[in-house]
Motif scaffolding. Structure first.
Motif, PDB file in Angstrom:
ATOM      1  N   THR A 155       0.839  -1.198   0.000  1.00  0.00           N
ATOM      2  CA  THR A 155       0.000   0.000   0.000  1.00  0.00           C
ATOM      3  C   THR A 155       0.878   1.254   0.000  1.00  0.00           C
ATOM      4  O   THR A 155       0.619   2.213  -0.736  1.00  0.00           O
ATOM      5  CB  THR A 155      -0.944   0.000   1.218  1.00  0.00           C
ATOM      6  N   ALA A 156       1.917   1.252   0.810  1.00  0.00           N
ATOM      7  CA  ALA A 156       2.831   2.403   0.865  1.00  0.00           C
ATOM      8  C   ALA A 156       3.504   2.619  -0.488  1.00  0.00           C
ATOM      9  O   ALA A 156       3.657   3.764  -0.947  1.00  0.00           O
ATOM     10  CB  ALA A 156       3.869   2.194   1.963  1.00  0.00           C
ATOM     11  N   LEU A 157       3.905   1.555  -1.160  1.00  0.00           N
ATOM     12  CA  LEU A 157       4.538   1.656  -2.465  1.00  0.00           C
ATOM     13  C   LEU A 157       3.584   2.254  -3.503  1.00  0.00           C
ATOM     14  O   LEU A 157       3.964   3.126  -4.287  1.00  0.00           O
ATOM     15  CB  LEU A 157       5.039   0.285  -2.911  1.00  0.00           C
ATOM     16  N   VAL A 158       2.318   1.801  -3.503  1.00  0.00           N
ATOM     17  CA  VAL A 158       1.331   2.332  -4.443  1.00  0.00           C
ATOM     18  C   VAL A 158       1.115   3.823  -4.197  1.00  0.00           C
ATOM     19  O   VAL A 158       1.070   4.627  -5.136  1.00  0.00           O
ATOM     20  CB  VAL A 158       0.007   1.545  -4.337  1.00  0.00           C
ATOM     21  N   ILE A 159       0.998   4.227  -2.941  1.00  0.00           N
ATOM     22  CA  ILE A 159       0.810   5.649  -2.610  1.00  0.00           C
ATOM     23  C   ILE A 159       2.021   6.462  -3.070  1.00  0.00           C
ATOM     24  O   ILE A 159       1.875   7.546  -3.644  1.00  0.00           O
ATOM     25  CB  ILE A 159       0.546   5.832  -1.106  1.00  0.00           C
ATOM     26  N   LEU A 160       3.235   5.947  -2.856  1.00  0.00           N
ATOM     27  CA  LEU A 160       4.456   6.634  -3.279  1.00  0.00           C
ATOM     28  C   LEU A 160       4.492   6.827  -4.793  1.00  0.00           C
ATOM     29  O   LEU A 160       4.825   7.911  -5.286  1.00  0.00           O
ATOM     30  CB  LEU A 160       5.683   5.845  -2.804  1.00  0.00           C
ATOM     31  N   ILE A 161       4.102   5.802  -5.544  1.00  0.00           N
ATOM     32  CA  ILE A 161       4.088   5.897  -7.009  1.00  0.00           C
ATOM     33  C   ILE A 161       3.059   6.928  -7.467  1.00  0.00           C
ATOM     34  O   ILE A 161       3.333   7.745  -8.362  1.00  0.00           O
ATOM     35  CB  ILE A 161       3.830   4.511  -7.644  1.00  0.00           C
ATOM     36  N   ILE A 162       1.874   6.940  -6.854  1.00  0.00           N
ATOM     37  CA  ILE A 162       0.830   7.905  -7.229  1.00  0.00           C
ATOM     38  C   ILE A 162       1.295   9.332  -6.938  1.00  0.00           C
ATOM     39  O   ILE A 162       1.144  10.239  -7.764  1.00  0.00           O
ATOM     40  CB  ILE A 162      -0.490   7.586  -6.517  1.00  0.00           C
ATOM     41  N   VAL A 163       1.909   9.554  -5.786  1.00  0.00           N
ATOM     42  CA  VAL A 163       2.412  10.895  -5.440  1.00  0.00           C
ATOM     43  C   VAL A 163       3.480  11.309  -6.432  1.00  0.00           C
ATOM     44  O   VAL A 163       3.502  12.456  -6.913  1.00  0.00           O
ATOM     45  CB  VAL A 163       2.924  10.924  -3.978  1.00  0.00           C
ATOM     46  N   ALA A 164       4.370  10.378  -6.787  1.00  0.00           N
ATOM     47  CA  ALA A 164       5.429  10.697  -7.753  1.00  0.00           C
ATOM     48  C   ALA A 164       4.816  11.057  -9.101  1.00  0.00           C
ATOM     49  O   ALA A 164       5.255  12.026  -9.758  1.00  0.00           O
ATOM     50  CB  ALA A 164       6.379   9.515  -7.886  1.00  0.00           C
ATOM     51  N   LEU A 165       3.794  10.344  -9.546  1.00  0.00           N
ATOM     52  CA  LEU A 165       3.148  10.654 -10.827  1.00  0.00           C
ATOM     53  C   LEU A 165       2.456  12.013 -10.786  1.00  0.00           C
ATOM     54  O   LEU A 165       2.495  12.760 -11.775  1.00  0.00           O
ATOM     55  CB  LEU A 165       2.143   9.554 -11.189  1.00  0.00           C
ATOM     56  N   VAL A 166       1.847  12.352  -9.666  1.00  0.00           N
ATOM     57  CA  VAL A 166       1.201  13.660  -9.520  1.00  0.00           C
ATOM     58  C   VAL A 166       2.259  14.768  -9.600  1.00  0.00           C
ATOM     59  O   VAL A 166       2.055  15.799 -10.266  1.00  0.00           O
ATOM     60  CB  VAL A 166       0.386  13.734  -8.214  1.00  0.00           C
ATOM     61  N   ILE A 167       3.392  14.574  -8.949  1.00  0.00           N
ATOM     62  CA  ILE A 167       4.469  15.581  -8.989  1.00  0.00           C
ATOM     63  C   ILE A 167       5.000  15.736 -10.406  1.00  0.00           C
ATOM     64  O   ILE A 167       5.181  16.852 -10.899  1.00  0.00           O
ATOM     65  CB  ILE A 167       5.600  15.211  -7.991  1.00  0.00           C
TER      66      ILE A 167
END
Length: 171
Positions: A151-163
């Motif tokens: 779950t933490a990895l998925v959230i990190l990837i989504i935040v990176a894509l938003v940035i």
């Protein structure tokens, strides 16, 4: 002799003709099945649902109906009763019931179809079911509300894509 045989044959044939409509209208014998609990089933929690299926039997309020009507009556339930009597039975007029506050462990349920005067129907329709109930297990530490690594990895990837999308958009 031939005349006596003819009279006898005629009598038998007319008897069979007159009895056959009565036999055709005869109701099948009532049947009882316990849907749940099943034999050796484990139920979780202190509530034990009982679901029953009847055939060729009409459940009626025994207090408001004549005592002996073929194919009509109610159900007696006993839970862990070593000396079941009509007085100690739980009397129900529907095909479902729930026992509450049942202590955890091994149990015996006895179910009987009875006439409105509380006597067993003929032929006797009775089931004895052995089952157990256990407490509902508390959640394990692994299934807690905290995030796991995936779950933490998925959230990190989504935040990176938003940035990256915001950077690309402002460029």
């Amino acid at each position: 002799m031939h005349k006596q045989t003819a009279i006898f044959s005629t009598t038998i044939v007319s008897l069979l003709i007159s009895v056959s409509p009565v036999l055709a209208q005869a109701k099948p014998a009532p049947k009882l099945e316990v849907v749940t609990p099943g034999e050796n089933q484990t139920i979780f929690g202190d509530k034990v649902p009982v679901l029953i299926s009847t055939e060729s039997f009409t459940l009626t309020d025994y207090q408001n109906n004549p005592p002996l009507v073929y194919g009509q009556g109610h159900i007696h339930l006993w839970l862990d009763d070593e000396n079941p009597t009509p007085e100690s039975a739980t009397k129900i007029v529907s095909e479902d019931f729930t026992f509450s506050d049942v202590p955890y462990g091994e149990h015996t349920l006895k179910v009987t179809l009875v006439n409105n005067n509380h006597t067993p129907i003929t032929p006797v329709q009775e089931k004895i079911i052995k089952f157990k109930n256990e407490p509902i297990a508390s959640p394990s530490p692994v299934s807690s509300n905290a995030f796991d690594k995936n779950t933490a990895l998925v959230i990190l990837i989504i935040v990176a894509l938003v940035i990256v999308a915001a950077w690309w958009y402002t460029k």
